[in-house]
Design an enzyme around this catalytic site. Structure first.
Site, mmCIF file in Angstrom:
data_model
loop_
_atom_site.group_PDB
_atom_site.id
_atom_site.type_symbol
_atom_site.label_atom_id
_atom_site.label_comp_id
_atom_site.label_asym_id
_atom_site.label_seq_id
_atom_site.Cartn_x
_atom_site.Cartn_y
_atom_site.Cartn_z
ATOM 1 N N ASN A 103 10.873 -0.003 -9.443
ATOM 2 C CA ASN A 103 10.236 -1.289 -9.730
ATOM 3 C C ASN A 103 9.471 -1.682 -8.482
ATOM 4 O O ASN A 103 10.071 -2.060 -7.481
ATOM 5 C CB ASN A 103 11.257 -2.367 -10.087
ATOM 6 C CG ASN A 103 10.572 -3.729 -10.257
ATOM 7 O OD1 ASN A 103 9.350 -3.836 -10.112
ATOM 8 N ND2 ASN A 103 11.328 -4.750 -10.542
ATOM 9 N N ASP B 235 -7.417 1.241 4.018
ATOM 10 C CA ASP B 235 -8.112 0.640 5.156
ATOM 11 C C ASP B 235 -9.616 0.544 4.943
ATOM 12 O O ASP B 235 -10.355 0.295 5.898
ATOM 13 C CB ASP B 235 -7.851 1.481 6.424
ATOM 14 C CG ASP B 235 -6.384 1.492 6.803
ATOM 15 O OD1 ASP B 235 -5.639 0.657 6.269
ATOM 16 O OD2 ASP B 235 -5.996 2.338 7.628
ATOM 17 N N SER C 197 -4.145 -1.375 0.237
ATOM 18 C CA SER C 197 -3.096 -2.249 0.785
ATOM 19 C C SER C 197 -3.645 -3.659 0.916
ATOM 20 O O SER C 197 -4.805 -3.844 1.309
ATOM 21 C CB SER C 197 -2.654 -1.761 2.170
ATOM 22 O OG SER C 197 -1.874 -2.760 2.803
ATOM 23 N N GLY D 251 0.833 -1.201 0.000
ATOM 24 C CA GLY D 251 0.000 0.000 0.000
ATOM 25 C C GLY D 251 0.867 1.251 0.000
ATOM 26 O O GLY D 251 0.517 2.265 -0.610
ATOM 27 N N SER D 252 1.988 1.181 0.677
ATOM 28 C CA SER D 252 2.912 2.326 0.710
ATOM 29 C C SER D 252 3.448 2.597 -0.687
ATOM 30 O O SER D 252 3.559 3.755 -1.109
ATOM 31 C CB SER D 252 4.076 2.037 1.662
ATOM 32 O OG SER D 252 3.585 1.729 2.940
ATOM 33 N N HIS E 227 -5.443 -6.150 6.232
ATOM 34 C CA HIS E 227 -6.414 -5.396 5.434
ATOM 35 C C HIS E 227 -7.574 -6.273 4.933
ATOM 36 O O HIS E 227 -7.609 -7.458 5.211
ATOM 37 C CB HIS E 227 -5.686 -4.670 4.309
ATOM 38 C CG HIS E 227 -4.762 -3.615 4.862
ATOM 39 N ND1 HIS E 227 -5.045 -2.279 4.831
ATOM 40 C CD2 HIS E 227 -3.581 -3.733 5.522
ATOM 41 C CE1 HIS E 227 -4.069 -1.617 5.432
ATOM 42 N NE2 HIS E 227 -3.169 -2.461 5.855
HETATM 43 C C1 LIG Z 1 -4.084 4.268 5.664
HETATM 44 C C2 LIG Z 1 -2.897 3.438 5.272
HETATM 45 N N1 LIG Z 1 -2.195 3.773 4.187
HETATM 46 C C3 LIG Z 1 -1.127 3.044 3.790
HETATM 47 C C4 LIG Z 1 -0.721 1.940 4.481
HETATM 48 C C5 LIG Z 1 0.481 1.168 4.013
HETATM 49 O O1 LIG Z 1 0.170 -0.094 3.521
HETATM 50 P P1 LIG Z 1 1.315 -1.233 3.444
HETATM 51 O O2 LIG Z 1 1.516 -1.725 4.843
HETATM 52 O O3 LIG Z 1 0.758 -2.261 2.532
HETATM 53 O O4 LIG Z 1 2.528 -0.579 2.913
HETATM 54 C C6 LIG Z 1 -1.423 1.546 5.622
HETATM 55 C C7 LIG Z 1 -0.983 0.353 6.373
HETATM 56 O O5 LIG Z 1 -1.669 -0.217 7.161
HETATM 57 C C8 LIG Z 1 -2.529 2.322 6.028
HETATM 58 O O6 LIG Z 1 -3.222 1.999 7.137
#
Ligand SMILES: Cc1ncc(COP(=O)(O)O)c(C=O)c1O
Length: 436
Positions: free
Chosen positions: A288, A194, A215, A86-87, A220
């Site tokens: 990537n 979320d 994510s 998600g990041s 999730h």
């Molecule tokens: C609102 C939100 N954005 C982004 C992320 C990041 O997701 P990931 O852990 O898959 O990088 C999270 C992670 O829980 C999140 O709660």
């Protein structure tokens, strides 16, 4: 390998899954952990992963494409791009908006992006990583979202975009903020990590922004292990996202393809000689961030149950809300008016007049094996990482600070049972009664 052999292996995998997953695991209050979140994995998920492994689908390919199409269809959007978290999805969504192809609409270093301080860091980090300035707005206690009114008040002469997450599955005022973005010519990115399956005004969150992100980390709504996705209805933005995801290349061949544009050796771009192989021509300073087909295979099998997962989250949240109704000293969560959240978690804020602190209550719950989590950063501006980061605060962050001091959340994910909810409700009520 003959098909029969594969079928035999998969039969064994199913048997193995049954053996490893006893039907009724007894819940022992105070002993069995009540998790805040977790993947709910069935035989189909194990089979999907093993089958993809047997087929040696190790890079992004067939399953990734199928997943992207199915997930985009779920949202009613044109394009989805599977990524490794998600990041990464957030990083890609914002990086795509920096592309020179967008002309005057592109984000430039020093431009402002309105966001929320009480959230997850990687909603905000791409703003900083792209040389943009975060403008922090406060949230409401109870919904833990900001409002269109606060966002409107934060818009300044250099504001060019809005990037906000739906807090713990509870939609923010997405329609009003989309309208605001439209009126002011701002980009709007929805961090929907979320909130997959949540509705605002009867419409799925993740469909209001120019881009949205998801994510698939195990906490999730559906999981691919690690993983994420960028969604958009704009073919232009999708093309940019794909390029940034895939090393910055100009070419849009699918995995295994060589000449989708039908003029692989007929391009002339940059100061390269005419005919330079399009597959190795780079139009973005990219990354990537792809995921693998193994992850996509799991995602496809999880996607089958997305509706049921959402129903379980809604039911668990409602039950817990009823269990805790009227408990003094605690602010209970509430859905944003006009929304139907597919909840990520159940937030509780210990009110300042309560004769106990958040820490005490959290510790009490943890000792009874009830897992608790903070509302992520609480107030990002207070964290060491942002000491030297340039940002602006619109209004004040007093509610974000209240989150820092008083808020935490507990689980409502589909692995939570009625017995667990009764145990959580009883434990909290007894704790509070003992303090009053
Ligand atoms: C609102 C939100 N954005 C982004 C992320 C990041 O997701 P990931 O852990 O898959 O990088 C999270 C992670 O829980 C999140 O709660």
């Amino acid at each position: 390998m003959t098909p029969d052999l594969k079928a035999m292996i998969l039969d064994l995998v199913r048997a193995y899954h049954t053996e490893r997953t006893p039907d009724d695991q007894e819940f022992v209050p105070g002993v069995t952990p009540v998790l805040s979140s977790g993947a709910v994995l069935e035989a189909e998920d194990r089979l999907a992963l093993v089958e993809a492994a047997l087929d040696m689908r190790i890079a992004a390919g067939f399953h990734a494409l199928r997943f992207e199409r199915s997930f985009a269809r779920y949202f009613g959007l044109r394009k989805a791009h599977l990524v490794n978290s998600g990041s990464s999805a957030n990083l890609l969504a914002l990086s795509a908006l920096r592309a020179s192809e967008l002309g005057d609409r592109r984000l430039r270093p020093g431009d402002e992006v309105i966001t929320v301080a009480a959230g997850f860091p990687t909603t905000v980090n791409p703003i900083v990583q792209n040389g943009l300035i975060p403008v922090f707005v406060d949230v409401e206690l109870g919904t833990y979202n900001t409002t269109a009114e606060r966002v409107a008040a934060a818009i300044g002469p250099r504001t060019r975009a809005i990037m906000i997450a739906h807090a713990l599955g509870n939609p923010f005022e997405a329609a009003e903020i989309a309208e605001l973005a439209e009126r002011h010519g701002l980009w709007f990115v929805e961090d929907n990590c979320d909130a997959v399956g949540s509705l605002y005004g009867g419409r799925l969150t993740g469909t209001f922004g120019h881009l949205s992100t998801v994510s698939f980390y195990p906490a999730h709504h559906i999981t691919t292990g690690e993983g994420g996705c960028v969604l958009t209805d704009s073919v232009e933005l999708a093309h940019l996202v794909e390029s940034f995801r895939d090393w910055g290349r100009d070419c849009w061949c699918e995995p295994g393809e060589d000449n989708r544009c039908k003029k692989r050796f007929d391009w002339q771009l940059g100061t390269l000689p005419a005919g330079y192989d399009h597959k190795y021509t780079f139009s973005q300073v990219g990354y990537n961030l792809k995921a693998t087909d193994l992850q996509a295979a799991l995602g496809l099998s999880q996607l089958e149950r997305i509706q049921a997962f959402g129903e379980a989250r809604r039911k668990n949240w409602q039950r817990l809300r009823e269990e805790l109704d009227g408990v003094p000293g605690l602010l209970l969560p509430r859905p944003t008016p006009g929304s139907d959240p597919s909840w990520f978690g159940f937030a509780l804020t210990v009110t300042p007049d309560a004769p106990f602190g958040r820490g005490e209550l959290q510790q009490h719950l943890e000792e009874r094996q009830i897992r608790t989590r903070l509302l992520f950063s609480g107030n990002l501006t207070r964290h060491p990482a942002y000491r030297d980061v340039e940002f602006r605060v619109a209004g004040d962050l007093s509610n974000s600070d209240a989150v820092v001091h008083g808020t935490f959340w507990i689980g409502v994910y589909p692995g939570i049972t009625d017995d667990m909810i009764l145990h959580v409700g009883r434990t909290i009520r007894e704790f509070v009664a003992g303090r009053h």
